[in-house]
Design a protein around this motif. Structure first.
Motif, PDB file in Angstrom:
ATOM      1  N   HIS A   1      25.860  44.469  27.069  1.00 17.34           N
ATOM      2  CA  HIS A   1      26.395  44.915  25.772  1.00 17.34           C
ATOM      3  C   HIS A   1      27.794  45.506  25.959  1.00 17.34           C
ATOM      4  O   HIS A   1      28.698  45.254  25.159  1.00 17.34           O
ATOM      5  CB  HIS A   1      25.464  45.950  25.151  1.00 17.34           C
ATOM      6  N   GLY A   2      27.965  46.283  27.026  1.00 18.46           N
ATOM      7  CA  GLY A   2      29.278  46.861  27.307  1.00 18.46           C
ATOM      8  C   GLY A   2      30.321  45.792  27.540  1.00 18.46           C
ATOM      9  O   GLY A   2      31.480  45.936  27.133  1.00 18.46           O
ATOM     10  N   GLY A   3      29.913  44.685  28.163  1.00 15.59           N
ATOM     11  CA  GLY A   3      30.834  43.579  28.385  1.00 15.59           C
ATOM     12  C   GLY A   3      31.280  42.951  27.086  1.00 15.59           C
ATOM     13  O   GLY A   3      32.440  42.549  26.937  1.00 15.59           O
ATOM     14  N   LYS A   4      30.365  42.872  26.123  1.00 13.87           N
ATOM     15  CA  LYS A   4      30.725  42.318  24.815  1.00 13.87           C
ATOM     16  C   LYS A   4      31.682  43.247  24.075  1.00 13.87           C
ATOM     17  O   LYS A   4      32.635  42.796  23.436  1.00 13.87           O
ATOM     18  CB  LYS A   4      29.458  42.088  23.981  1.00 13.87           C
ATOM     19  N   VAL A   5      31.429  44.556  24.167  1.00 11.39           N
ATOM     20  CA  VAL A   5      32.330  45.521  23.527  1.00 11.39           C
ATOM     21  C   VAL A   5      33.714  45.437  24.160  1.00 11.39           C
ATOM     22  O   VAL A   5      34.745  45.497  23.475  1.00 11.39           O
ATOM     23  CB  VAL A   5      31.770  46.957  23.633  1.00 11.39           C
ATOM     24  N   LYS A   6      33.731  45.285  25.475  1.00 12.57           N
ATOM     25  CA  LYS A   6      34.999  45.128  26.194  1.00 12.57           C
ATOM     26  C   LYS A   6      35.767  43.923  25.678  1.00 12.57           C
ATOM     27  O   LYS A   6      36.984  43.991  25.444  1.00 12.57           O
ATOM     28  CB  LYS A   6      34.710  44.987  27.693  1.00 12.57           C
ATOM     29  N   THR A   7      35.046  42.819  25.464  1.00 11.36           N
ATOM     30  CA  THR A   7      35.686  41.608  24.961  1.00 11.36           C
ATOM     31  C   THR A   7      36.274  41.828  23.575  1.00 11.36           C
ATOM     32  O   THR A   7      37.390  41.394  23.274  1.00 11.36           O
ATOM     33  CB  THR A   7      34.678  40.442  24.924  1.00 11.36           C
ATOM     34  N   VAL A   8      35.522  42.517  22.713  1.00 12.23           N
ATOM     35  CA  VAL A   8      36.015  42.799  21.354  1.00 12.23           C
ATOM     36  C   VAL A   8      37.280  43.654  21.408  1.00 12.23           C
ATOM     37  O   VAL A   8      38.255  43.402  20.678  1.00 12.23           O
ATOM     38  CB  VAL A   8      34.930  43.502  20.516  1.00 12.23           C
ATOM     39  N   LEU A   9      37.290  44.657  22.273  1.00 16.65           N
ATOM     40  CA  LEU A   9      38.472  45.512  22.404  1.00 16.65           C
ATOM     41  C   LEU A   9      39.668  44.727  22.929  1.00 16.65           C
ATOM     42  O   LEU A   9      40.798  44.893  22.451  1.00 16.65           O
ATOM     43  CB  LEU A   9      38.181  46.688  23.334  1.00 16.65           C
TER      44      LEU A   9
END
Length: 198
Positions: free
Chosen positions: A133-141
């Motif tokens: 999930h953190g990786g997905k948030v990183k991608t969005v940022l």
């Protein structure tokens, strides 16, 4: 039993993976728009930003298609992050080339993304570990920060770009460390358990 496993496995030739491949094909289109714009031509900058956002949105579309239609495959789990890294990597290199982003930021992002991709390839025999999930948030940022740099904002608004990128870089490093820890933990549990983490 082996026969039933083969029946339930989705084919890699599915709509979700087609969307993923489409994102990869949009990378050179995006790069061409940036180069033509020289990051000082209003409408080409807008075009570059829009192509980048369209390509980025496909990341969420292929994931939704794969999960909702039962089309999750090992190819998709591997190709999806590779497509993301190709798009993000191209974007940050171009932004640095045109002097909008410090090269050290680009190097940090590239080292993390290339390193994680190589790690995924190294452990694929034990099973593909999906993005957290953190990786997905990183991608969005990262997407938000890059799009902010690409869009020709007036100066007061454009100044928010470096702050968004700072948050993206921080999460890029943190999630990179997290992924390495997950791979190490999965390796200690053995091949069967590593596969179960996908």
């Amino acid at each position: 039993m082996p026969h039933s496993e083969n029946v339930t496995q989705p084919s890699p030739y599915n709509i979700a993976n087609v969307v993923t491949v489409g994102r990869i094909l949009l990378v050179p289109v995006f790069a061409a728009c940036v180069v033509v714009s020289g990051m000082d031509h209003l409408w080409w900058q807008v075009a570059a930003c829009l192509v980048f956002l369209i390509a980025s949105v496909t990341d969420f579309i292929d994931g939704w298609l794969a999960r909702s239609r039962g089309l999750v495959t090992a190819f998709g789990k591997l190709a999806d992050p590779i497509a993301d890294k190709a798009l993000i990597g191209t974007a940050v290199v171009l932004l640095s080339f045109y002097g909008l982003l410090p090269w050290w930021v680009t190097i940090v992002i590239l080292l993390r993304e290339v390193g994680i991709t190589l790690l995924r390839l190294a452990v694929i025999r034990r099973g593909v570990i999906a993005a957290s999930h953190g990786g997905k948030v990183k991608t969005v940022l990262q997407i938000t920060a890059i799009a902010w740099y690409l869009w020709p904002w007036p100066e007061p608004i454009a100044a928010l770009g470096p702050w968004i990128m700072a948050a993206a870089v921080l999460l890029t490093v943190v999630t990179g460390i997290e992924y390495v820890v997950r791979v190490w933990a999965a390796g200690r549990k053995g091949p069967s358990n590593a596969a179960s983490t996908t």
